[in-house]
Design a protein around this motif. Sequence first.
Motif, PDB file in Angstrom:
ATOM      1  N   LEU A 355       0.853  -1.186   0.000  1.00 40.38           N
ATOM      2  CA  LEU A 355       0.000   0.000   0.000  1.00 40.38           C
ATOM      3  C   LEU A 355       0.885   1.230   0.000  1.00 40.38           C
ATOM      4  O   LEU A 355       1.774   1.368   0.834  1.00 40.38           O
ATOM      5  N   GLU A 356       0.667   2.127  -0.945  1.00 40.11           N
ATOM      6  CA  GLU A 356       1.472   3.339  -1.029  1.00 40.11           C
ATOM      7  C   GLU A 356       0.691   4.523  -0.478  1.00 40.11           C
ATOM      8  O   GLU A 356      -0.518   4.627  -0.651  1.00 40.11           O
ATOM      9  N   SER A 357       1.401   5.424   0.202  1.00 43.39           N
ATOM     10  CA  SER A 357       0.724   6.594   0.751  1.00 43.39           C
ATOM     11  C   SER A 357       0.318   7.524  -0.380  1.00 43.39           C
ATOM     12  O   SER A 357       0.925   7.550  -1.444  1.00 43.39           O
ATOM     13  N   THR A 358      -0.756   8.283  -0.129  1.00 46.34           N
ATOM     14  CA  THR A 358      -1.225   9.224  -1.140  1.00 46.34           C
ATOM     15  C   THR A 358      -0.462  10.533  -1.074  1.00 46.34           C
ATOM     16  O   THR A 358      -0.587  11.371  -1.942  1.00 46.34           O
ATOM     17  N   GLY A 359       0.351  10.709  -0.031  1.00 40.87           N
ATOM     18  CA  GLY A 359       1.138  11.926   0.112  1.00 40.87           C
ATOM     19  C   GLY A 359       2.606  11.653  -0.093  1.00 40.87           C
ATOM     20  O   GLY A 359       3.000  10.695  -0.765  1.00 40.87           O
ATOM     21  N   SER A 360       3.446  12.506   0.535  1.00 41.57           N
ATOM     22  CA  SER A 360       4.891  12.390   0.347  1.00 41.57           C
ATOM     23  C   SER A 360       5.572  11.827   1.586  1.00 41.57           C
ATOM     24  O   SER A 360       6.783  11.923   1.728  1.00 41.57           O
ATOM     25  N   GLY A 361       4.804  11.250   2.499  1.00 42.42           N
ATOM     26  CA  GLY A 361       5.371  10.795   3.757  1.00 42.42           C
ATOM     27  C   GLY A 361       5.544   9.295   3.835  1.00 42.42           C
ATOM     28  O   GLY A 361       5.410   8.569   2.854  1.00 42.42           O
ATOM     29  N   ALA A 362       5.848   8.837   5.044  1.00 46.56           N
ATOM     30  CA  ALA A 362       6.033   7.414   5.311  1.00 46.56           C
ATOM     31  C   ALA A 362       4.706   6.799   5.725  1.00 46.56           C
ATOM     32  O   ALA A 362       3.909   7.413   6.429  1.00 46.56           O
ATOM     33  N   LEU A 363       4.491   5.579   5.289  1.00 49.07           N
ATOM     34  CA  LEU A 363       3.279   4.857   5.649  1.00 49.07           C
ATOM     35  C   LEU A 363       3.571   3.933   6.828  1.00 49.07           C
ATOM     36  O   LEU A 363       4.450   3.078   6.751  1.00 49.07           O
ATOM     37  N   LEU A 364       2.848   4.120   7.930  1.00 50.49           N
ATOM     38  CA  LEU A 364       3.012   3.310   9.124  1.00 50.49           C
ATOM     39  C   LEU A 364       1.755   2.471   9.363  1.00 50.49           C
ATOM     40  O   LEU A 364       0.669   2.813   8.876  1.00 50.49           O
ATOM     41  N   VAL A 365       1.921   1.398  10.111  1.00 44.89           N
ATOM     42  CA  VAL A 365       0.794   0.554  10.491  1.00 44.89           C
ATOM     43  C   VAL A 365       0.687   0.543  12.006  1.00 44.89           C
ATOM     44  O   VAL A 365       1.690   0.342  12.703  1.00 44.89           O
ATOM     45  N   GLY A 366      -0.513   0.791  12.506  1.00 43.32           N
ATOM     46  CA  GLY A 366      -0.754   0.752  13.941  1.00 43.32           C
ATOM     47  C   GLY A 366      -1.783  -0.302  14.294  1.00 43.32           C
ATOM     48  O   GLY A 366      -2.760  -0.497  13.553  1.00 43.32           O
ATOM     49  N   ARG A 367      -1.558  -0.997  15.407  1.00 40.70           N
ATOM     50  CA  ARG A 367      -2.533  -1.980  15.898  1.00 40.70           C
ATOM     51  C   ARG A 367      -3.362  -1.270  16.970  1.00 40.70           C
ATOM     52  O   ARG A 367      -2.964  -1.183  18.132  1.00 40.70           O
ATOM     53  N   PHE A 368      -4.511  -0.730  16.577  1.00 34.50           N
ATOM     54  CA  PHE A 368      -5.348   0.092  17.442  1.00 34.50           C
ATOM     55  C   PHE A 368      -6.410  -0.750  18.143  1.00 34.50           C
ATOM     56  O   PHE A 368      -6.773  -1.837  17.684  1.00 34.50           O
ATOM     57  N   SER A 369      -6.918  -0.216  19.239  1.00 32.49           N
ATOM     58  CA  SER A 369      -8.071  -0.813  19.887  1.00 32.49           C
ATOM     59  C   SER A 369      -9.266  -0.770  18.942  1.00 32.49           C
ATOM     60  O   SER A 369      -9.409   0.149  18.122  1.00 32.49           O
ATOM     61  N   ALA A 370     -10.159  -1.758  19.073  1.00 39.48           N
ATOM     62  CA  ALA A 370     -11.363  -1.782  18.233  1.00 39.48           C
ATOM     63  C   ALA A 370     -12.255  -0.576  18.502  1.00 39.48           C
ATOM     64  O   ALA A 370     -13.129  -0.248  17.687  1.00 39.48           O
ATOM     65  N   ARG A 371     -12.052   0.108  19.641  1.00 36.38           N
ATOM     66  CA  ARG A 371     -12.864   1.286  19.989  1.00 36.38           C
ATOM     67  C   ARG A 371     -12.378   2.562  19.299  1.00 36.38           C
ATOM     68  O   ARG A 371     -13.007   3.609  19.411  1.00 36.38           O
ATOM     69  N   ALA A 372     -11.253   2.477  18.595  1.00 35.58           N
ATOM     70  CA  ALA A 372     -10.703   3.671  17.946  1.00 35.58           C
ATOM     71  C   ALA A 372     -11.674   4.200  16.892  1.00 35.58           C
ATOM     72  O   ALA A 372     -12.192   3.446  16.065  1.00 35.58           O
ATOM     73  N   ASN A 373     -11.886   5.510  16.940  1.00 32.02           N
ATOM     74  CA  ASN A 373     -12.813   6.149  16.001  1.00 32.02           C
ATOM     75  C   ASN A 373     -12.006   6.860  14.919  1.00 32.02           C
ATOM     76  O   ASN A 373     -11.756   8.071  14.988  1.00 32.02           O
ATOM     77  N   VAL A 374     -11.541   6.096  13.936  1.00 27.68           N
ATOM     78  CA  VAL A 374     -10.747   6.667  12.857  1.00 27.68           C
ATOM     79  C   VAL A 374     -11.426   6.358  11.531  1.00 27.68           C
ATOM     80  O   VAL A 374     -12.137   5.365  11.398  1.00 27.68           O
ATOM     81  N   ALA A 375     -11.199   7.226  10.549  1.00 27.02           N
ATOM     82  CA  ALA A 375     -11.837   7.065   9.242  1.00 27.02           C
ATOM     83  C   ALA A 375     -10.824   7.314   8.138  1.00 27.02           C
ATOM     84  O   ALA A 375      -9.932   8.162   8.277  1.00 27.02           O
ATOM     85  N   GLU A 376     -10.951   6.580   7.057  1.00 25.62           N
ATOM     86  CA  GLU A 376     -10.029   6.726   5.930  1.00 25.62           C
ATOM     87  C   GLU A 376     -10.132   8.128   5.341  1.00 25.62           C
ATOM     88  O   GLU A 376     -11.220   8.679   5.169  1.00 25.62           O
TER      89      GLU A 376
END
Length: 413
Positions: A355-376
């Motif tokens: 998976l490539e980032s859509t910007g110019s930065g580094a792509l990281l992967v985080g193992r978040f809690s299922a309660r995390a409220n994040v959106a693509e």
Amino acid sequence: MAEVVFDGVTKVYGDGTTAVDALSLDVGDSEFMVLVGPSGCGKTTALRMVAGLEDISAGVVRIGDRVVNHVPSRDRDIAMVFQSYALYPHLSVYDNIAFGLRVKKMPKAEIVRRVNNAAQVLGLEQFLKRKPRALSGGQRQRVAMGRAIVREPAAFLMDEPLSNLDAKLRVQMRAEVSRLQRDLGTTTIYVTHDQVEAMTMGDRVAVMRKGELQQVADPQTLYDRPVNLFVGGFIGSPAMNMIEATVTRADGGLAVDVGKQHLKLDEATLSARSALRRYEGRKVILGIRPEDLEDASLEPDSPADRSLRGVVELREALGSELMVHFTVEGTREALTEDVKELAQDAGAPAQGPVLESTGSGALLVGRFSARANVAEGKPVEVAVDTRSLHFFDEETSEGIYDGTGNDGNGGST
């Protein structure tokens, strides 16, 4: 039982290829030692040299107090378990397990005793009259284990014995093999490509790369203090995030700059990695395991100088947790030879993650809690457990710890 010792063991094939290079490793009496590494790293060749299936080009292999370099395989007092089971399809389970004992012309009563004991240990008593074709994959693997057990050898040699099983059965068989080895107390060398198997089964784990031993230690030490970038990237699932960073001075202490963002390092981190002070003003490779990242909104006590801001690229809901892929602007993934090799072994292109980032930065992967409220596509603030960060020298790829050398118990034994 007996220890198995590799003393400067080397294997060079006729075309000049060095499969194993000066391997020195002591496998203790009754120890469960796992050899792990990418395809082609030499782990199976090392195992086959112990078994007598490969000639040794240089060095010495000892089983107990006996040098076995030129001892025929049948006389080495070892038993092998293969990936392919290698069962005789026309023989019953009983006869498959008993086959090696009959070849040795063991008394019938002793054969019956050993086979029945092995069948009881492995839960095969009701299958002794069946042929292999009437068994499941897990049952066939138990039969292969039984054939090894009845020989009561000095050492078990196992070459990826679970790789033909489905994922659920592999988990079950991992536990069974580990329990069996503990109960029997037989010295075991177990070869696998699967680092999860290595971490969950081995008393100690030896990581190999290109025929050379990188590090040997207990699983937790490998995870907490990888001796170099390769070991750090190979151990852990999902793999460690590796990005470029710079060590800087901050409020009388140290921080790492990740692009235009700063992660303050606390005294506990600096105490465990005192050699990092020598890197002030220099670039390093920063390793962050996915499990050390969390949605900052769920960590209200996390200081602002211990978090990274990014943009969510992908959100994978796994029920009990979220895998969140996010871009951090202003920095980039480390692309050393070690990292490229790890990416290729994982099936990813050498240039970087799938998976490539859509910007110019580094792509990281985080193992978040299922309660995390994040959106693509939305910003995210990510809390970083700075106590668990890893640092590697940009030129040597060695882990940066307390400066005493060989911090991760790498090299032999």
